[in-house]
Write a protein that holds these residues in place. Structure first.
Motif, PDB file in Angstrom:
ATOM      1  N   THR A  11       0.840  -1.191   0.000  1.00 30.85           N
ATOM      2  CA  THR A  11       0.000   0.000   0.000  1.00 30.85           C
ATOM      3  C   THR A  11       0.884   1.253   0.000  1.00 30.85           C
ATOM      4  OG1 THR A  11      -0.192   0.142   2.426  1.00 30.85           O
ATOM      5  CG2 THR A  11      -1.819  -1.224   1.253  1.00 30.85           C
ATOM      6  N   GLY A  12       0.297   2.357  -0.449  1.00 33.88           N
ATOM      7  CA  GLY A  12       1.092   3.569  -0.589  1.00 33.88           C
ATOM      8  C   GLY A  12       2.196   3.392  -1.605  1.00 33.88           C
ATOM      9  N   ALA A  13       1.912   2.645  -2.682  1.00 32.67           N
ATOM     10  CA  ALA A  13       2.965   2.209  -3.611  1.00 32.67           C
ATOM     11  C   ALA A  13       3.175   3.152  -4.779  1.00 32.67           C
ATOM     12  CB  ALA A  13       2.639   0.810  -4.140  1.00 32.67           C
ATOM     13  N   GLY A  14       2.467   4.265  -4.823  1.00 33.77           N
ATOM     14  CA  GLY A  14       2.587   5.153  -5.965  1.00 33.77           C
ATOM     15  C   GLY A  14       3.849   5.978  -5.985  1.00 33.77           C
ATOM     16  N   ARG A  15       4.478   6.139  -4.850  1.00 32.47           N
ATOM     17  CA  ARG A  15       5.703   6.933  -4.790  1.00 32.47           C
ATOM     18  C   ARG A  15       6.442   6.619  -3.484  1.00 32.47           C
ATOM     19  NH1 ARG A  15       1.431  11.094  -4.076  1.00 32.47           N
ATOM     20  NH2 ARG A  15       1.546  11.921  -1.949  1.00 32.47           N
ATOM     21  N   GLY A  16       7.615   7.223  -3.321  1.00 32.16           N
ATOM     22  CA  GLY A  16       8.349   7.137  -2.068  1.00 32.16           C
ATOM     23  C   GLY A  16       8.715   5.727  -1.650  1.00 32.16           C
ATOM     24  N   ILE A  17       8.525   5.462  -0.354  1.00 32.31           N
ATOM     25  CA  ILE A  17       8.901   4.166   0.217  1.00 32.31           C
ATOM     26  C   ILE A  17       8.152   3.026  -0.452  1.00 32.31           C
ATOM     27  CG2 ILE A  17       8.781   2.758   2.316  1.00 32.31           C
ATOM     28  CD1 ILE A  17       9.314   5.343   3.900  1.00 32.31           C
ATOM     29  N   ASP A 190      13.834  11.178   2.645  1.00 30.24           N
ATOM     30  CA  ASP A 190      13.726  12.276   1.670  1.00 30.24           C
ATOM     31  C   ASP A 190      12.827  11.899   0.485  1.00 30.24           C
ATOM     32  OD1 ASP A 190      15.568  10.407   0.754  1.00 30.24           O
ATOM     33  OD2 ASP A 190      16.764  11.904  -0.317  1.00 30.24           O
ATOM     34  N   THR A 191      11.523  11.867   0.762  1.00 31.56           N
ATOM     35  CA  THR A 191      10.516  11.548  -0.249  1.00 31.56           C
ATOM     36  C   THR A 191       9.565  12.732  -0.393  1.00 31.56           C
ATOM     37  OG1 THR A 191       8.946  10.626   1.345  1.00 31.56           O
ATOM     38  CG2 THR A 191      10.635   9.131   0.476  1.00 31.56           C
ATOM     39  N   SER A 192       8.472  12.517  -1.120  1.00 31.86           N
ATOM     40  CA  SER A 192       7.461  13.562  -1.286  1.00 31.86           C
ATOM     41  C   SER A 192       6.503  13.635  -0.107  1.00 31.86           C
ATOM     42  CB  SER A 192       6.681  13.337  -2.586  1.00 31.86           C
ATOM     43  OG  SER A 192       6.013  12.079  -2.556  1.00 31.86           O
ATOM     44  N   PHE A 193       6.770  12.872   0.948  1.00 30.83           N
ATOM     45  CA  PHE A 193       5.924  12.913   2.142  1.00 30.83           C
ATOM     46  C   PHE A 193       5.834  14.351   2.662  1.00 30.83           C
ATOM     47  CE2 PHE A 193       5.015  12.461   6.699  1.00 30.83           C
ATOM     48  CZ  PHE A 193       3.985  11.541   6.678  1.00 30.83           C
ATOM     49  N   GLY A 194       4.636  14.773   3.008  1.00 27.81           N
ATOM     50  CA  GLY A 194       4.423  16.125   3.488  1.00 27.81           C
ATOM     51  C   GLY A 194       3.948  17.092   2.426  1.00 27.81           C
ATOM     52  N   ARG A 195       3.906  16.645   1.189  1.00 26.90           N
ATOM     53  CA  ARG A 195       3.536  17.516   0.068  1.00 26.90           C
ATOM     54  C   ARG A 195       2.164  18.147   0.262  1.00 26.90           C
ATOM     55  NH1 ARG A 195       3.001  14.629  -5.654  1.00 26.90           N
ATOM     56  NH2 ARG A 195       1.331  13.601  -4.491  1.00 26.90           N
ATOM     57  N   SER A 213      17.274   6.837   2.820  1.00 27.95           N
ATOM     58  CA  SER A 213      16.514   6.995   1.574  1.00 27.95           C
ATOM     59  C   SER A 213      15.365   5.998   1.522  1.00 27.95           C
ATOM     60  CB  SER A 213      17.433   6.773   0.375  1.00 27.95           C
ATOM     61  OG  SER A 213      17.836   5.407   0.317  1.00 27.95           O
ATOM     62  N   ALA A 214      14.464   6.214   0.572  1.00 26.90           N
ATOM     63  CA  ALA A 214      13.371   5.261   0.361  1.00 26.90           C
ATOM     64  C   ALA A 214      13.925   3.880   0.033  1.00 26.90           C
ATOM     65  CB  ALA A 214      12.469   5.761  -0.764  1.00 26.90           C
ATOM     66  N   GLU A 215      15.023   3.855  -0.698  1.00 27.83           N
ATOM     67  CA  GLU A 215      15.642   2.572  -1.043  1.00 27.83           C
ATOM     68  C   GLU A 215      16.215   1.875   0.187  1.00 27.83           C
ATOM     69  OE1 GLU A 215      14.768   4.797  -4.424  1.00 27.83           O
ATOM     70  OE2 GLU A 215      16.065   5.435  -2.751  1.00 27.83           O
ATOM     71  N   ASP A 216      16.735   2.654   1.123  1.00 23.38           N
ATOM     72  CA  ASP A 216      17.213   2.077   2.382  1.00 23.38           C
ATOM     73  C   ASP A 216      16.067   1.388   3.121  1.00 23.38           C
ATOM     74  OD1 ASP A 216      19.816   3.065   2.015  1.00 23.38           O
ATOM     75  OD2 ASP A 216      19.346   4.943   3.039  1.00 23.38           O
ATOM     76  N   VAL A 221      12.702  -3.558   4.526  1.00 27.99           N
ATOM     77  CA  VAL A 221      11.503  -4.389   4.329  1.00 27.99           C
ATOM     78  C   VAL A 221      11.892  -5.731   3.732  1.00 27.99           C
ATOM     79  CG1 VAL A 221       9.326  -4.598   3.063  1.00 27.99           C
ATOM     80  CG2 VAL A 221       9.945  -2.414   4.110  1.00 27.99           C
ATOM     81  N   ALA A 222      12.768  -5.703   2.735  1.00 31.53           N
ATOM     82  CA  ALA A 222      13.199  -6.947   2.101  1.00 31.53           C
ATOM     83  C   ALA A 222      13.918  -7.861   3.085  1.00 31.53           C
ATOM     84  CB  ALA A 222      14.097  -6.642   0.903  1.00 31.53           C
ATOM     85  N   THR A 223      14.662  -7.270   4.010  1.00 28.17           N
ATOM     86  CA  THR A 223      15.319  -8.073   5.052  1.00 28.17           C
ATOM     87  C   THR A 223      14.280  -8.816   5.886  1.00 28.17           C
ATOM     88  OG1 THR A 223      17.241  -6.616   5.188  1.00 28.17           O
ATOM     89  CG2 THR A 223      16.753  -7.951   7.135  1.00 28.17           C
ATOM     90  N   CYS A 224      13.206  -8.132   6.231  1.00 30.82           N
ATOM     91  CA  CYS A 224      12.130  -8.776   6.992  1.00 30.82           C
ATOM     92  C   CYS A 224      11.479  -9.887   6.179  1.00 30.82           C
ATOM     93  CB  CYS A 224      11.076  -7.743   7.388  1.00 30.82           C
ATOM     94  SG  CYS A 224      11.673  -6.430   8.480  1.00 30.82           S
ATOM     95  N   VAL A 225      11.202  -9.599   4.921  1.00 30.35           N
ATOM     96  CA  VAL A 225      10.531 -10.581   4.060  1.00 30.35           C
ATOM     97  C   VAL A 225      11.405 -11.809   3.832  1.00 30.35           C
ATOM     98  CG1 VAL A 225       9.657 -10.955   1.708  1.00 30.35           C
ATOM     99  CG2 VAL A 225       9.112  -8.829   2.927  1.00 30.35           C
ATOM    100  N   GLY A 226      12.722 -11.612   3.817  1.00 32.22           N
ATOM    101  CA  GLY A 226      13.632 -12.701   3.503  1.00 32.22           C
ATOM    102  C   GLY A 226      13.899 -13.672   4.637  1.00 32.22           C
ATOM    103  N   GLN A 227      13.372 -13.405   5.814  1.00 31.84           N
ATOM    104  CA  GLN A 227      13.597 -14.326   6.931  1.00 31.84           C
ATOM    105  C   GLN A 227      12.829 -15.628   6.723  1.00 31.84           C
ATOM    106  OE1 GLN A 227      15.893 -13.455   9.363  1.00 31.84           O
ATOM    107  NE2 GLN A 227      16.132 -11.826   7.856  1.00 31.84           N
TER     108      GLN A 227
END
Length: 247
Positions: A11-17, A190-195, A213-216, A221-227
């Motif tokens: 969810t919230g997949a249109g931009r940022g994180i 550093d995303t568009s959050f707060g726009r 960053s959003a990529e960080d 998230v990927a670390t959590c998913v990979g467990q």
């Protein structure tokens, strides 16, 4: 791809994180289902994911404050992909900074709590039955402000304190049913959050070289998913290195 290819809803997949998480999970081989209110943003990210990573990406416009819309999102995912392995609860909104509480509009309060609290509840509630079938992973994107007070944005912070308590409480139940539940708490990104609420975005306000960053966050998230079972990342804090300086 065969039916064993894992499927992630974000969810919230249109931009940022959210968009960064879609790309990161797609890079790991997940089919992705992208949800947010803005169809144009979703279609753009879906096209990018399919072109760059060669995995199916489905854009499903969804208002997470509507429980029926969230239920339809999960139903659509199962109809199109046959399964659900990962749900990333990322949609969230902020509030204007430094507004005295007595001057903060009730509309702002309602918007923050309906999205950050109700939306998280609706998404988890809809996704859990499908995640039980695959022994999948439910990841909540929280915040540094879910663990520390915020004099600038008390309603937003409170919503993230709620989310943290909810995530750990859900983990206590869902873990017994084979579902991993993780919480990722980033500091300012550093995303568009707060726009729409602050007159300037985080990207405009923050020094991109000094914040995560959003990529960080997507990597976290990927670390959590990979467990793999029985291991679970219960909570992962991802802060800028000088975050505690103000204390």
């Amino acid at each position: 791809m065969d039916d064993d290819t894992p499927v992630a809803v974000i969810t919230g997949a249109g931009r940022g994180i959210g968009a960064a998480t879609a790309r990161r999970l797609a890079a790991d081989g997940h089919r992705v289902v992208l949800a947010s209110r803005t169809a144009a943003d979703l279609e753009r990210v879906a096209d990018e994911v399919e072109t760059e990573y060669g995995v199916p990406a489905h854009a499903v416009p969804t208002d997470v404050t509507d429980p029926e819309a969230v239920r339809a999102l999960v139903d659509t995912t199962r109809e199109r992909c046959g399964r659900l392995d990962v749900a990333v609860v990322n949609a969230g909104v902020g509030e204007p900074q430094n507004v005295p509480l007595e001057e903060l509009s009730l509309e702002t309060y309602d918007t923050v709590t309906r999205t950050n609290v109700d939306g998280a509840f609706y998404t988890a509630r809809a996704a859990l039955p499908a995640l039980r079938e695959t022994e999948g992973t439910l990841v909540f994107v929280g915040s540094y402000l879910g663990k520390f007070p915020s004099t600038k944005t008390p309603v937003y912070a409170a919503s993230k304190w709620w989310l943290r308590g909810f995530a750990h409480s859900v983990a206590g139940r869902a873990g017994q049913e084979g579902v991993a539940v993780s919480l990722v708490n980033p500091s300012g990104v550093d995303t568009s959050f707060g726009r729409d609420t602050r007159g300037e975005t985080n990207a405009e306000r923050l020094d991109s070289e000094e914040v995560v960053s959003a990529e960080d966050v997507a990597d976290a998230v990927a670390t959590c998913v990979g467990q793999e079972s029985p291991g679970t990342v219960a909570e992962l804090d991802l802060y800028r290195r000088d975050i505690h300086e103000k204390f």
